[in-house]
Design an enzyme around this catalytic site. Sequence first.
Site, PDB file in Angstrom:
ATOM      1  N   ASP A   7      -3.717   2.804  14.294  1.00  0.00           N
ATOM      2  CA  ASP A   7      -4.769   3.698  13.859  1.00  0.00           C
ATOM      3  C   ASP A   7      -5.823   3.465  14.917  1.00  0.00           C
ATOM      4  O   ASP A   7      -5.559   2.532  15.503  1.00  0.00           O
ATOM      5  CB  ASP A   7      -5.638   3.263  12.405  1.00  0.00           C
ATOM      6  CG  ASP A   7      -6.600   3.992  12.033  1.00  0.00           C
ATOM      7  OD1 ASP A   7      -6.547   5.138  12.071  1.00  0.00           O
ATOM      8  OD2 ASP A   7      -7.574   3.469  11.537  1.00  0.00           O
ATOM      9  N   ASP A   9      -9.841   4.271  14.925  1.00  0.00           N
ATOM     10  CA  ASP A   9     -11.305   4.297  14.532  1.00  0.00           C
ATOM     11  C   ASP A   9     -10.990   2.943  13.583  1.00  0.00           C
ATOM     12  O   ASP A   9     -10.548   2.961  12.285  1.00  0.00           O
ATOM     13  CB  ASP A   9     -11.998   5.111  13.422  1.00  0.00           C
ATOM     14  CG  ASP A   9     -12.005   6.358  14.452  1.00  0.00           C
ATOM     15  OD1 ASP A   9     -13.127   6.770  15.117  1.00  0.00           O
ATOM     16  OD2 ASP A   9     -10.940   7.133  14.877  1.00  0.00           O
ATOM     17  N   ASP A 168      -6.782  -0.022   8.921  1.00  0.00           N
ATOM     18  CA  ASP A 168      -7.821  -0.757   8.431  1.00  0.00           C
ATOM     19  C   ASP A 168      -8.323  -0.078   7.278  1.00  0.00           C
ATOM     20  O   ASP A 168      -9.464  -0.269   6.729  1.00  0.00           O
ATOM     21  CB  ASP A 168      -9.040  -0.673   9.425  1.00  0.00           C
ATOM     22  CG  ASP A 168      -9.613   0.727   9.609  1.00  0.00           C
ATOM     23  OD1 ASP A 168     -10.940   0.823   9.245  1.00  0.00           O
ATOM     24  OD2 ASP A 168      -9.063   1.505   9.525  1.00  0.00           O
TER      25      ASP A 168
END
Length: 220
Positions: A7, A9, A168
Amino acid sequence: MTAVIFDLDGTLADTSGDLLAAANICFRDMGHGDVLGAGDAGVALRGGRAMLRAGLTRVDQLDERTIDQYYPVLLEAYGAAISTHTRLYPGAMEAIETLKSHGHAIGICTNKPEGLAEQLMRDLGVRDVFGSLVGADTLPVRKPDPEPLFEATRRLGVDPNACLLVGDSDTDRNTARAAGVPSVLVTFGPSGEDMAALEPEALLDDYAALPSVAAALLAR
């Protein structure tokens, strides 16, 4: 061959400062001033619509039509200053170079629009490190649908089942679960304390540990 897909961001980079600045441009245009601040980093990493929704809720002006109206404005503002405050997380690129040296292919699967993700990675000087990049609008579906993860893996020439996802958020956890592959969730982002409850295959406190974690998970 195996692949480690990231991922973007909140996982590879802390992009919250530039995202919040773009959202506040919208709120100032609405006449509300700067509504979001540094304490809203977790909101920022959930994306543009989440920021608009949170800010409008804060000023008691929540309206989905306003969100639809200002989302393109936010994207334009963000694209104009996408890397002013953004920083890669410590150790991320060193870990990726180690993963590559161990024979893992490396890609990105993000819910940031593909063009913005490409722009950011070029600005940060690391785009060439990643063999694939799939964004929110690359395919007709986005995470947590598993197809973008599969596509990011296929573009590396790797069997889609032979990957893991580093992320995250619950979106990343659910994407990996839907794909039937392991997830590794980082704990150093704004929502790090919430990651254990998502029960990923591994938690990552420091990028230095990722090569050994990936080796163990991909050997299963």
